[in-house]
Write a protein that holds these residues in place. Sequence first.
Motif, mmCIF file in Angstrom:
data_model
loop_
_atom_site.group_PDB
_atom_site.id
_atom_site.type_symbol
_atom_site.label_atom_id
_atom_site.label_comp_id
_atom_site.label_asym_id
_atom_site.label_seq_id
_atom_site.Cartn_x
_atom_site.Cartn_y
_atom_site.Cartn_z
ATOM 1 N N CYS A 1 13.915 -3.588 7.394
ATOM 2 C CA CYS A 1 13.450 -4.279 6.193
ATOM 3 C C CYS A 1 12.588 -3.345 5.352
ATOM 4 O O CYS A 1 11.656 -2.709 5.863
ATOM 5 C CB CYS A 1 12.654 -5.536 6.547
ATOM 6 S SG CYS A 1 12.079 -6.451 5.098
ATOM 7 N N ILE A 2 12.909 -3.270 4.052
ATOM 8 C CA ILE A 2 12.142 -2.478 3.088
ATOM 9 C C ILE A 2 11.698 -3.438 1.993
ATOM 10 O O ILE A 2 12.527 -4.046 1.315
ATOM 11 C CB ILE A 2 13.000 -1.335 2.503
ATOM 12 C CG1 ILE A 2 13.459 -0.382 3.614
ATOM 13 C CG2 ILE A 2 12.230 -0.573 1.419
ATOM 14 C CD1 ILE A 2 14.527 0.607 3.175
ATOM 15 N N ASP A 3 10.381 -3.587 1.819
ATOM 16 C CA ASP A 3 9.904 -4.647 0.924
ATOM 17 C C ASP A 3 8.491 -4.355 0.422
ATOM 18 O O ASP A 3 7.761 -3.566 1.019
ATOM 19 C CB ASP A 3 9.928 -5.984 1.672
ATOM 20 C CG ASP A 3 9.614 -7.173 0.796
ATOM 21 O OD1 ASP A 3 9.906 -7.122 -0.412
ATOM 22 O OD2 ASP A 3 9.067 -8.169 1.320
ATOM 23 N N HIS A 4 8.105 -5.031 -0.660
ATOM 24 C CA HIS A 4 6.755 -4.842 -1.203
ATOM 25 C C HIS A 4 6.003 -6.159 -1.368
ATOM 26 O O HIS A 4 4.985 -6.215 -2.054
ATOM 27 C CB HIS A 4 6.815 -4.088 -2.546
ATOM 28 C CG HIS A 4 7.237 -4.937 -3.709
ATOM 29 N ND1 HIS A 4 6.519 -5.002 -4.892
ATOM 30 C CD2 HIS A 4 8.305 -5.739 -3.884
ATOM 31 C CE1 HIS A 4 7.127 -5.805 -5.733
ATOM 32 N NE2 HIS A 4 8.213 -6.262 -5.153
ATOM 33 N N ASN B 1 5.035 -2.275 1.811
ATOM 34 C CA ASN B 1 3.857 -1.817 1.071
ATOM 35 C C ASN B 1 3.604 -2.786 -0.080
ATOM 36 O O ASN B 1 4.322 -2.791 -1.084
ATOM 37 C CB ASN B 1 4.062 -0.406 0.533
ATOM 38 C CG ASN B 1 2.804 0.160 -0.109
ATOM 39 O OD1 ASN B 1 1.961 -0.585 -0.610
ATOM 40 N ND2 ASN B 1 2.666 1.467 -0.096
ATOM 41 N N ALA B 2 2.592 -3.624 0.081
ATOM 42 C CA ALA B 2 2.297 -4.653 -0.913
ATOM 43 C C ALA B 2 1.556 -4.104 -2.130
ATOM 44 O O ALA B 2 1.363 -4.821 -3.114
ATOM 45 C CB ALA B 2 1.469 -5.767 -0.271
ATOM 46 N N ASP B 3 1.132 -2.851 -2.059
ATOM 47 C CA ASP B 3 0.373 -2.266 -3.167
ATOM 48 C C ASP B 3 1.267 -1.530 -4.168
ATOM 49 O O ASP B 3 0.782 -1.065 -5.200
ATOM 50 C CB ASP B 3 -0.683 -1.294 -2.625
ATOM 51 C CG ASP B 3 -1.709 -1.996 -1.763
ATOM 52 O OD1 ASP B 3 -2.092 -3.125 -2.119
ATOM 53 O OD2 ASP B 3 -2.114 -1.425 -0.736
ATOM 54 N N ILE B 4 2.543 -1.424 -3.851
ATOM 55 C CA ILE B 4 3.442 -0.667 -4.706
ATOM 56 C C ILE B 4 4.120 -1.603 -5.710
ATOM 57 O O ILE B 4 4.225 -2.808 -5.485
ATOM 58 C CB ILE B 4 4.482 0.084 -3.845
ATOM 59 C CG1 ILE B 4 5.026 1.307 -4.582
ATOM 60 C CG2 ILE B 4 5.597 -0.838 -3.384
ATOM 61 C CD1 ILE B 4 5.745 2.287 -3.671
ATOM 62 N N SER B 5 4.577 -1.052 -6.819
ATOM 63 C CA SER B 5 5.067 -1.868 -7.937
ATOM 64 C C SER B 5 6.306 -2.674 -7.626
ATOM 65 O O SER B 5 6.500 -3.763 -8.167
ATOM 66 C CB SER B 5 5.370 -0.963 -9.135
ATOM 67 O OG SER B 5 6.576 -0.223 -8.930
ATOM 68 N N SER B 6 7.171 -2.152 -6.769
ATOM 69 C CA SER B 6 8.488 -2.743 -6.594
ATOM 70 C C SER B 6 9.134 -2.183 -5.332
ATOM 71 O O SER B 6 8.747 -1.125 -4.833
ATOM 72 C CB SER B 6 9.372 -2.413 -7.797
ATOM 73 O OG SER B 6 9.409 -0.999 -7.993
ATOM 74 N N THR B 7 10.133 -2.890 -4.856
ATOM 75 C CA THR B 7 10.909 -2.359 -3.737
ATOM 76 C C THR B 7 11.664 -1.111 -4.180
ATOM 77 O O THR B 7 11.864 -0.180 -3.393
ATOM 78 C CB THR B 7 11.880 -3.423 -3.194
ATOM 79 O OG1 THR B 7 11.119 -4.560 -2.753
ATOM 80 C CG2 THR B 7 12.698 -2.895 -2.026
ATOM 81 N N GLY B 8 12.044 -1.071 -5.451
ATOM 82 C CA GLY B 8 12.721 0.104 -5.983
ATOM 83 C C GLY B 8 11.881 1.360 -5.872
ATOM 84 O O GLY B 8 12.376 2.423 -5.464
ATOM 85 N N GLU B 9 10.604 1.268 -6.233
ATOM 86 C CA GLU B 9 9.716 2.426 -6.123
ATOM 87 C C GLU B 9 9.524 2.814 -4.655
ATOM 88 O O GLU B 9 9.487 4.000 -4.313
ATOM 89 C CB GLU B 9 8.366 2.141 -6.770
ATOM 90 C CG GLU B 9 7.438 3.349 -6.753
ATOM 91 C CD GLU B 9 6.078 3.110 -7.413
ATOM 92 O OE1 GLU B 9 5.162 3.924 -7.184
ATOM 93 O OE2 GLU B 9 5.935 2.100 -8.148
ATOM 94 N N LEU B 10 9.417 1.807 -3.780
ATOM 95 C CA LEU B 10 9.269 2.078 -2.350
ATOM 96 C C LEU B 10 10.510 2.790 -1.809
ATOM 97 O O LEU B 10 10.393 3.771 -1.055
ATOM 98 C CB LEU B 10 9.027 0.771 -1.599
ATOM 99 C CG LEU B 10 8.860 0.845 -0.079
ATOM 100 C CD1 LEU B 10 7.742 1.800 0.311
ATOM 101 C CD2 LEU B 10 8.608 -0.545 0.499
ATOM 102 N N LEU B 11 11.687 2.333 -2.194
ATOM 103 C CA LEU B 11 12.923 2.973 -1.750
ATOM 104 C C LEU B 11 12.990 4.417 -2.237
ATOM 105 O O LEU B 11 13.394 5.314 -1.479
ATOM 106 C CB LEU B 11 14.135 2.193 -2.268
ATOM 107 C CG LEU B 11 15.512 2.780 -1.936
ATOM 108 C CD1 LEU B 11 15.739 2.833 -0.429
ATOM 109 C CD2 LEU B 11 16.613 1.979 -2.623
ATOM 110 N N TYR B 12 12.574 4.647 -3.475
ATOM 111 C CA TYR B 12 12.554 6.010 -4.014
ATOM 112 C C TYR B 12 11.679 6.913 -3.146
ATOM 113 O O TYR B 12 12.063 8.039 -2.791
ATOM 114 C CB TYR B 12 12.036 5.999 -5.447
ATOM 115 C CG TYR B 12 11.934 7.375 -6.074
ATOM 116 C CD1 TYR B 12 13.028 7.964 -6.702
ATOM 117 C CD2 TYR B 12 10.737 8.091 -6.035
ATOM 118 C CE1 TYR B 12 12.940 9.225 -7.277
ATOM 119 C CE2 TYR B 12 10.634 9.351 -6.600
ATOM 120 C CZ TYR B 12 11.743 9.920 -7.223
ATOM 121 O OH TYR B 12 11.649 11.172 -7.781
#
Length: 325
Positions: A110-113, A127-138
Amino acid sequence: MKLNQNDVKEIFEIIDKSNDICIAGHKGPDGDCIGSVMALYELLKPTKKKITVCFDGSIPYNYKSFVDEDILAKEYDGSKYDVVIVLDCSDVERLGKYKDILINTKKTICIDHHKTNMKFADINIINADISSTGELLYNIILSAGKDKDITKKIAEFIYIAILTDTGKFSYSSTSSNTHKVASNLMEKGINVSEIDNIIFNSKPSNVVKAYIDCISGINLFFESKLGIASITQKTIIENSVEMGDVAGVVEFIREIKEVEVSCVLKEHKNSTKVSLRSKNNIDVSEVSLKYSGGGHAKAAGFEISKDVETTKEIIINEFRKYFGE
């Protein structure tokens, strides 16, 4: 951001050893969900592995030109997978009709924010502090040393994820790193103006009429601090639209000067889906969690087995404690 390198390494080791891969997002997919899932699909497509992509719900009109819908599963047929990778989804129930894929797989990721994520997978990168799941995936792709694998198409999907989940880079979760990531994606040759126009400036006339029907029924409570609107089945049927097409109503309500919490009630056959947004210090995810929902402090939601009018009364009573009589 710092990632657990062992988790990142293990994710790609599992992918390398897998033949049947399923990538899934939450039901009623939005821009971050669609962008993240499709970016990962495009990243893994050159491996020639068997990849199944699952969304419970149709692709909204403004994302259709980006997604080849022929690759999407129509129903879950009981297939078994080597690994299921879930993106932008905080709990099992949010997978909707595809939730059983998690019991028919060897490994789950699972990859999620969302801060309300239940960490239901074998490997969870949250990572709940990041803007989006997209940024986390990047960041995961970079951490794995696969930045050279980011094609223009992948960059486009990640940019869509970030653009939409940051409210065009306006939400408080937007960081300097978010802008750096967007800059790096632009260097891949994506046309940000075209993407913006397709997503935000391409409403068909029937969608506009449905939108107007919804906002014309806005009710304000507690000296206009709480704004509520409904998207009913009557509106959906009369305007020949999908529920996911009528987006942005909850953000529109939040734009009203006095409104501190905005709410949209989406009428389904046997339930009502609730979308909540907060403009100031009220944490709407706390209310969502009470009803087995989730989200962020300023953007959350849940589904309840009640009709629209009953749900409206529940929302009014929930926020009475914040705003008083």
